[in-house]
Enzyme design. Structure first.
Site, PDB file in Angstrom:
ATOM      1  N   ALA A  35       6.712  -3.750  -1.390  1.00  0.00           N
ATOM      2  CA  ALA A  35       6.242  -4.797  -0.535  1.00  0.00           C
ATOM      3  C   ALA A  35       6.096  -6.038  -1.472  1.00  0.00           C
ATOM      4  CB  ALA A  35       4.760  -4.203  -0.168  1.00  0.00           C
ATOM      5  N   LEU A  36       7.199  -6.671  -1.657  1.00  0.00           N
ATOM      6  CA  LEU A  36       7.125  -7.674  -2.758  1.00  0.00           C
ATOM      7  C   LEU A  36       6.849  -8.949  -2.068  1.00  0.00           C
ATOM      8  CD1 LEU A  36      10.635  -6.611  -4.641  1.00  0.00           C
ATOM      9  CD2 LEU A  36       8.174  -5.879  -5.000  1.00  0.00           C
ATOM     10  N   GLY A  39       4.394 -13.450  -5.499  1.00  0.00           N
ATOM     11  CA  GLY A  39       3.751 -13.033  -6.913  1.00  0.00           C
ATOM     12  C   GLY A  39       4.643 -12.265  -7.711  1.00  0.00           C
ATOM     13  N   HIS A  40       5.305 -11.320  -6.863  1.00  0.00           N
ATOM     14  CA  HIS A  40       6.145 -10.369  -7.435  1.00  0.00           C
ATOM     15  C   HIS A  40       7.405 -11.257  -8.011  1.00  0.00           C
ATOM     16  CE1 HIS A  40       4.490  -7.009  -5.028  1.00  0.00           C
ATOM     17  NE2 HIS A  40       4.321  -6.539  -6.264  1.00  0.00           N
ATOM     18  N   GLY A 154       1.522  -8.124 -13.523  1.00  0.00           N
ATOM     19  CA  GLY A 154       1.039  -9.227 -13.244  1.00  0.00           C
ATOM     20  C   GLY A 154      -0.630  -9.299 -13.903  1.00  0.00           C
ATOM     21  N   GLN A 155      -1.202 -10.516 -14.051  1.00  0.00           N
ATOM     22  CA  GLN A 155      -2.441 -10.625 -14.767  1.00  0.00           C
ATOM     23  C   GLN A 155      -3.460 -10.231 -13.499  1.00  0.00           C
ATOM     24  OE1 GLN A 155      -3.189 -14.448 -16.377  1.00  0.00           O
ATOM     25  NE2 GLN A 155      -1.567 -13.922 -17.903  1.00  0.00           N
ATOM     26  N   ASP A 157      -3.917  -7.393 -11.798  1.00  0.00           N
ATOM     27  CA  ASP A 157      -4.223  -6.090 -12.121  1.00  0.00           C
ATOM     28  C   ASP A 157      -4.549  -6.029 -13.732  1.00  0.00           C
ATOM     29  OD1 ASP A 157      -3.657  -4.781  -9.549  1.00  0.00           O
ATOM     30  OD2 ASP A 157      -1.841  -5.324  -9.835  1.00  0.00           O
ATOM     31  N   SER A 192      -1.402 -10.216  -2.884  1.00  0.00           N
ATOM     32  CA  SER A 192      -1.292  -8.726  -3.254  1.00  0.00           C
ATOM     33  C   SER A 192      -0.704  -8.081  -2.016  1.00  0.00           C
ATOM     34  CB  SER A 192      -2.768  -8.389  -3.168  1.00  0.00           C
ATOM     35  OG  SER A 192      -3.005  -6.819  -3.017  1.00  0.00           O
ATOM     36  N   SER A 193      -0.051  -7.125  -2.149  1.00  0.00           N
ATOM     37  CA  SER A 193       0.750  -6.439  -1.219  1.00  0.00           C
ATOM     38  C   SER A 193      -0.358  -5.939  -0.019  1.00  0.00           C
ATOM     39  CB  SER A 193       1.523  -5.079  -1.741  1.00  0.00           C
ATOM     40  OG  SER A 193       2.327  -5.461  -2.699  1.00  0.00           O
TER      41      SER A 193
HETATM   42  O1  PAF Z   1       1.256  -2.551 -10.453  1.00  0.00           O
HETATM   43  C1  PAF Z   1       1.778  -1.822  -9.719  1.00  0.00           C
HETATM   44  O2  PAF Z   1       2.461  -2.219  -8.878  1.00  0.00           O
HETATM   45  C2  PAF Z   1       1.724  -0.240 -10.220  1.00  0.00           C
HETATM   46  O3  PAF Z   1       0.693   0.157 -10.643  1.00  0.00           O
HETATM   47  C3  PAF Z   1       2.806   0.217 -10.993  1.00  0.00           C
HETATM   48  C4  PAF Z   1       2.833  -0.733 -12.512  1.00  0.00           C
HETATM   49  C5  PAF Z   1       4.410  -0.395 -10.611  1.00  0.00           C
HETATM   50  C6  PAF Z   1       2.809   1.504 -11.477  1.00  0.00           C
HETATM   51  O4  PAF Z   1       3.006   2.219 -10.362  1.00  0.00           O
END
Ligand code: PAF
Length: 312
Positions: A35-36, A39-40, A154-155, A157, A192-193
């Site tokens: 679900a990029l 941010g990704h 990412g910061q 999380d 966020s996704s």
């Molecule tokens: O942040 C995420 O997308 C997930 O927690 C991760 C680090 C890919 C682990 O499944």
């Protein structure tokens, strides 16, 4: 734009990475659940900048069942394979590792898992027991499969990032962990996704989270108590927002406020220097989290984000 090579098994991944390792390149890794979004994409750019143009950048796309609790959104978590591949292609990713659940957990739930310790029992961990054990276990497994030199998280999380750094240090995993700044929508909402779950009204309500963090960040040490009080009052009366926590911690997540109750003006035990403001709230059925750095007391030149322009 060249499409990344996709590996769906451990064997395919090992074969693809073998040649790059043979060439002596450092490799960078961005673990994701798909679900990029932009941010990704920014994490992939950081990964590329870390290792240079000729080195392999690997992205994993795996929705990890181990980190979802009962009643959470594992089944409805957005799966957007075609657009995910496009994002990876646009960012010049070399390899996408997209294993099945059986490939990652061939014997079902693993007998041996990573125990994240007390830092996993606060903040997110309080509401999501078992979540960080699931995250750390899959990240450790993915590190073992990809064997990256650098991994980018990412910061957004923040607790996850702190725990992954801690795991790498405590278990001597030998991976450089880089925390990349949060990307935000125009109104400040952290990308966020899970934002796709929000309808128009909820999307508007969700902006209260970053607004609150900013007010706390801008308050400075003297105004912190008043800012926390005001933020809590505002959020409790904000329509559609169900606050879980608004906390101030050290950068290593030592809680300075519990749920905000313990910060007191002139508290002699209150450290000065870098700190973190973290928030979690439910908007409808969607749980959102966010955080920002702040400085307690006089600005500290040692605060790394004071140099990099910070995560605003
Ligand atoms: O942040 C995420 O997308 C997930 O927690 C991760 C680090 C890919 C682990 O499944």
């Amino acid at each position: 734009m060249t499409s990344p090579t996709v590996a769906s098994t451990r064997g395919e991944l090992a074969e693809l990475l073998g040649s790059a390792r043979g060439a002596g390149h450092r490799s960078a890794f961005v673990p994701t659940m798909g679900a990029l979004h932009d941010g990704h994409a920014s994490l992939m750019q950081v990964a590329r900048a870390e290792v240079g143009a000729d080195a392999p950048v690997v992205v994993s796309i795996f929705v990890n069942p181990l980190q979802f609790g009962a009643g959470e959104d594992l089944d409805r978590y957005p799966r957007t394979w075609d657009s995910d591949l496009e994002v990876c292609a646009r960012q010049g990713v070399d390899v996408v590792f997209a294993p099945s659940v059986d490939e990652v957990y061939p014997g079902g739930t693993p007998m041996v898992t990573v125990s994240p310790g007390p830092l996993a029992e606060v903040l997110e961990g309080r509401t999501r027991p078992g979540h960080f054990a699931g995250v750390l276990t899959v990240v450790a497994k993915l590190f073992g499969l990809v064997r990256p030199d650098v991994a980018v998280f990412g910061q957004k999380d923040y607790q996850q990032l702190v725990l992954i750094r801690r795991m790498v240090a405590d278990l001597c995993l030998g991976v450089d962990v880089v925390g990349a700044p949060t990307l935000r929508e125009d109104d400040g909402l952290a990308m966020s996704s899970r934002n796709v779950y929000l309808d128009g009204e909820q999307r508007r309500q969700a902006a209260a989270l970053s607004r609150t963090l900013r007010a706390v960040q801008d308050a400075g040490a003297d105004g912190l108590v008043a800012a926390l009080d005001a933020a809590r009052t505002e959020l409790r009366s904000a329509e559609g927002v169900d606050l879980d926590y608004l906390a101030i911690t050290t950068p290593e997540l030592d809680d300075l406020t519990s749920r905000g109750e313990r910060v007191e003006r002139d508290d002699p035990d209150l450290p000065t220097g870098p700190a973190r403001a973290l928030i979690a709230a439910r908007i409808g059925t969607t749980r959102l989290i966010d955080n920002l750095p702040l400085t307690l007391g006089p600005p500290s030149p040692a605060h790394p984000e004071n140099h990099r322009g910070g995560d605003r």
